[in-house]
Design a protein around this motif. Structure first.
Motif, PDB file in Angstrom:
ATOM      1  N   LEU A 122       0.924  -1.220  -0.012  1.00 30.61           N
ATOM      2  CA  LEU A 122      -0.256   0.137   0.018  1.00 30.61           C
ATOM      3  C   LEU A 122       1.089   1.280   0.091  1.00 30.61           C
ATOM      4  CD1 LEU A 122      -2.859  -0.776   2.544  1.00 30.61           C
ATOM      5  CD2 LEU A 122      -2.933  -0.491  -0.105  1.00 30.61           C
ATOM      6  N   GLY A 123       1.965   1.363   0.656  1.00 29.82           N
ATOM      7  CA  GLY A 123       2.801   2.406   0.784  1.00 29.82           C
ATOM      8  C   GLY A 123       3.520   2.683  -0.726  1.00 29.82           C
ATOM      9  N   LEU A 124       3.887   1.572  -1.292  1.00 25.65           N
ATOM     10  CA  LEU A 124       4.397   1.648  -2.674  1.00 25.65           C
ATOM     11  C   LEU A 124       3.506   2.180  -3.490  1.00 25.65           C
ATOM     12  CD1 LEU A 124       6.540  -1.550  -2.906  1.00 25.65           C
ATOM     13  CD2 LEU A 124       7.388   0.612  -2.361  1.00 25.65           C
ATOM     14  N   ARG A 125       2.205   1.632  -3.527  1.00 25.66           N
ATOM     15  CA  ARG A 125       1.292   1.981  -4.485  1.00 25.66           C
ATOM     16  C   ARG A 125       0.912   3.494  -4.101  1.00 25.66           C
ATOM     17  NH1 ARG A 125      -3.902  -1.479  -3.862  1.00 25.66           N
ATOM     18  NH2 ARG A 125      -2.379  -2.839  -4.706  1.00 25.66           N
ATOM     19  N   LEU A 126       0.972   3.998  -2.923  1.00 26.48           N
ATOM     20  CA  LEU A 126       0.482   5.561  -2.589  1.00 26.48           C
ATOM     21  C   LEU A 126       1.694   6.290  -3.169  1.00 26.48           C
ATOM     22  CD1 LEU A 126      -0.967   7.591  -1.398  1.00 26.48           C
ATOM     23  CD2 LEU A 126       0.176   7.212   0.779  1.00 26.48           C
ATOM     24  N   ALA A 127       3.078   5.960  -2.951  1.00 24.89           N
ATOM     25  CA  ALA A 127       4.235   6.615  -3.382  1.00 24.89           C
ATOM     26  C   ALA A 127       4.141   6.678  -4.818  1.00 24.89           C
ATOM     27  CB  ALA A 127       5.441   6.139  -2.970  1.00 24.89           C
ATOM     28  N   ILE A 128       3.938   5.778  -5.762  1.00 23.20           N
ATOM     29  CA  ILE A 128       3.767   5.854  -7.165  1.00 23.20           C
ATOM     30  C   ILE A 128       2.740   6.482  -7.712  1.00 23.20           C
ATOM     31  CG2 ILE A 128       3.581   4.464  -8.910  1.00 23.20           C
ATOM     32  CD1 ILE A 128       5.208   2.033  -7.886  1.00 23.20           C
ATOM     33  N   ALA A 129       1.474   6.528  -7.081  1.00 25.49           N
ATOM     34  CA  ALA A 129       0.480   7.162  -7.562  1.00 25.49           C
ATOM     35  C   ALA A 129       0.707   8.786  -7.460  1.00 25.49           C
ATOM     36  CB  ALA A 129      -0.835   6.693  -6.873  1.00 25.49           C
ATOM     37  N   THR A 130       1.331   8.945  -6.246  1.00 20.61           N
ATOM     38  CA  THR A 130       1.206  10.464  -5.929  1.00 20.61           C
ATOM     39  C   THR A 130       2.405  11.072  -6.959  1.00 20.61           C
ATOM     40  OG1 THR A 130       0.801  10.058  -3.607  1.00 20.61           O
ATOM     41  CG2 THR A 130       2.273  12.089  -4.138  1.00 20.61           C
ATOM     42  N   MET A 131       3.300  10.470  -7.105  1.00 18.71           N
ATOM     43  CA  MET A 131       4.535  10.916  -7.939  1.00 18.71           C
ATOM     44  C   MET A 131       4.029  10.881  -9.552  1.00 18.71           C
ATOM     45  SD  MET A 131       7.595  11.705  -8.107  1.00 18.71           S
ATOM     46  CE  MET A 131       8.869  11.929  -9.302  1.00 18.71           C
ATOM     47  N   VAL A 132       3.120   9.896  -9.948  1.00 14.67           N
ATOM     48  CA  VAL A 132       2.594  10.071 -11.286  1.00 14.67           C
ATOM     49  C   VAL A 132       1.751  10.875 -11.551  1.00 14.67           C
ATOM     50  CG1 VAL A 132       1.656   8.651 -13.222  1.00 14.67           C
ATOM     51  CG2 VAL A 132       3.381   7.507 -11.973  1.00 14.67           C
ATOM     52  N   ARG A 133       0.885  11.131 -10.510  1.00 12.26           N
ATOM     53  CA  ARG A 133      -0.155  12.109 -10.793  1.00 12.26           C
ATOM     54  C   ARG A 133       0.351  13.533 -10.694  1.00 12.26           C
ATOM     55  NH1 ARG A 133      -2.630  11.126  -6.134  1.00 12.26           N
ATOM     56  NH2 ARG A 133      -1.916  12.878  -5.058  1.00 12.26           N
ATOM     57  N   ARG A 134       1.179  13.752  -9.704  1.00  8.37           N
ATOM     58  CA  ARG A 134       1.632  15.184  -9.583  1.00  8.37           C
ATOM     59  C   ARG A 134       2.874  15.404 -10.908  1.00  8.37           C
ATOM     60  NH1 ARG A 134       2.869  17.295  -3.584  1.00  8.37           N
ATOM     61  NH2 ARG A 134       0.603  16.574  -2.760  1.00  8.37           N
ATOM     62  N   GLY A 135       3.310  14.382 -11.347  1.00  6.50           N
ATOM     63  CA  GLY A 135       4.387  14.396 -12.386  1.00  6.50           C
ATOM     64  C   GLY A 135       3.431  14.765 -13.800  1.00  6.50           C
ATOM     65  N   ALA A 136       2.447  14.167 -13.935  1.00  9.90           N
ATOM     66  CA  ALA A 136       1.503  14.407 -15.072  1.00  9.90           C
ATOM     67  C   ALA A 136       0.913  15.586 -14.896  1.00  9.90           C
ATOM     68  CB  ALA A 136       0.202  13.374 -15.082  1.00  9.90           C
ATOM     69  N   HIS A 137       0.325  16.203 -14.005  1.00 11.02           N
ATOM     70  CA  HIS A 137       0.257  17.904 -13.946  1.00 11.02           C
ATOM     71  C   HIS A 137       1.172  18.641 -14.399  1.00 11.02           C
ATOM     72  CE1 HIS A 137      -1.956  20.912 -12.889  1.00 11.02           C
ATOM     73  NE2 HIS A 137      -0.849  21.554 -11.966  1.00 11.02           N
ATOM     74  N   ALA A 138       2.351  18.356 -13.706  1.00 11.51           N
ATOM     75  CA  ALA A 138       3.770  19.207 -14.094  1.00 11.51           C
ATOM     76  C   ALA A 138       3.997  18.919 -15.596  1.00 11.51           C
ATOM     77  CB  ALA A 138       4.918  18.868 -13.473  1.00 11.51           C
ATOM     78  N   ALA A 139       3.822  17.880 -16.327  1.00  9.70           N
ATOM     79  CA  ALA A 139       4.052  17.666 -17.628  1.00  9.70           C
ATOM     80  C   ALA A 139       3.126  18.523 -18.457  1.00  9.70           C
ATOM     81  CB  ALA A 139       4.097  16.353 -18.009  1.00  9.70           C
ATOM     82  N   ARG A 140       1.653  18.486 -18.093  1.00 15.21           N
ATOM     83  CA  ARG A 140       0.773  19.256 -18.975  1.00 15.21           C
ATOM     84  C   ARG A 140       1.100  20.815 -18.887  1.00 15.21           C
ATOM     85  NH1 ARG A 140      -2.275  14.810 -16.864  1.00 15.21           N
ATOM     86  NH2 ARG A 140      -2.876  15.856 -15.155  1.00 15.21           N
ATOM     87  N   GLU A 141       1.422  20.987 -17.554  1.00 17.71           N
ATOM     88  CA  GLU A 141       1.669  22.665 -17.258  1.00 17.71           C
ATOM     89  C   GLU A 141       3.052  23.053 -18.173  1.00 17.71           C
ATOM     90  OE1 GLU A 141       0.265  25.102 -15.203  1.00 17.71           O
ATOM     91  OE2 GLU A 141      -1.440  23.485 -15.281  1.00 17.71           O
TER      92      GLU A 141
END
Length: 145
Positions: A122-141
């Motif tokens: 669950l910790g790994l899942r949360l870490a990856i999901a947070t990084m990818v979600r925030r990274g996706a937002h940064a890429a679109r910006e």
């Protein structure tokens, strides 16, 4: 040992998405992390061999070393200090996708203290999901600027 992989498409060109994840000196723009280059890579500043210190606020620094760096294709790293793990590795691959860039992020971790596998996963899942979600937002910006 626990493992988790997240695969998703990010609506931005591969070069931009790769740079978001590869350029750790800009991570503070989308993640609440202190990031410091401790040792540059052998042939590229942020490439293979680079060692990074990552921390949150006043909390200490985890050290990660880049073990693979293929421009616009792949990044891999391992924790080399500062975390209670026997082994922790991460890998991210990038590929073209009709929706933009296909990102596949995998983390494998073996703690040095006993933890139930479900909690670690669950910790790994949360870490990856947070990084990818925030990274996706940064890429679109970045794509818009």
């Amino acid at each position: 040992m626990a493992t988790h992989t997240l695969e998703t498409a990010i609506d931005a060109p591969r070069e931009i998405v790769f740079d978001v994840f590869a350029n750790r000196e800009r991570w503070h723009e989308f993640m609440p992390l202190r990031v410091k280059l401790i040792e540059p890579g052998a042939t590229e500043r942020q490439g293979v061999g680079a060692v990074w210190g990552l921390g949150v606020g006043p909390i200490g620094s985890v050290r990660e070393q880049i073990t693979q760096f293929v421009s616009n294709e792949a990044i891999a790293y391992e924790i080399v200090g500062g975390a209670p793990v026997r082994r922790h590795v991460g890998s991210i691959t990038f590929a073209d996708d009709p929706r933009g860039t296909l990102v596949s992020y995998t983390m494998e971790s073996e703690p040095s203290v006993p933890l139930p596998r479900m909690i670690l996963t669950l910790g790994l899942r949360l870490a990856i999901a947070t990084m990818v979600r925030r990274g996706a937002h940064a890429a679109r910006e970045r794509q818009l600027s």
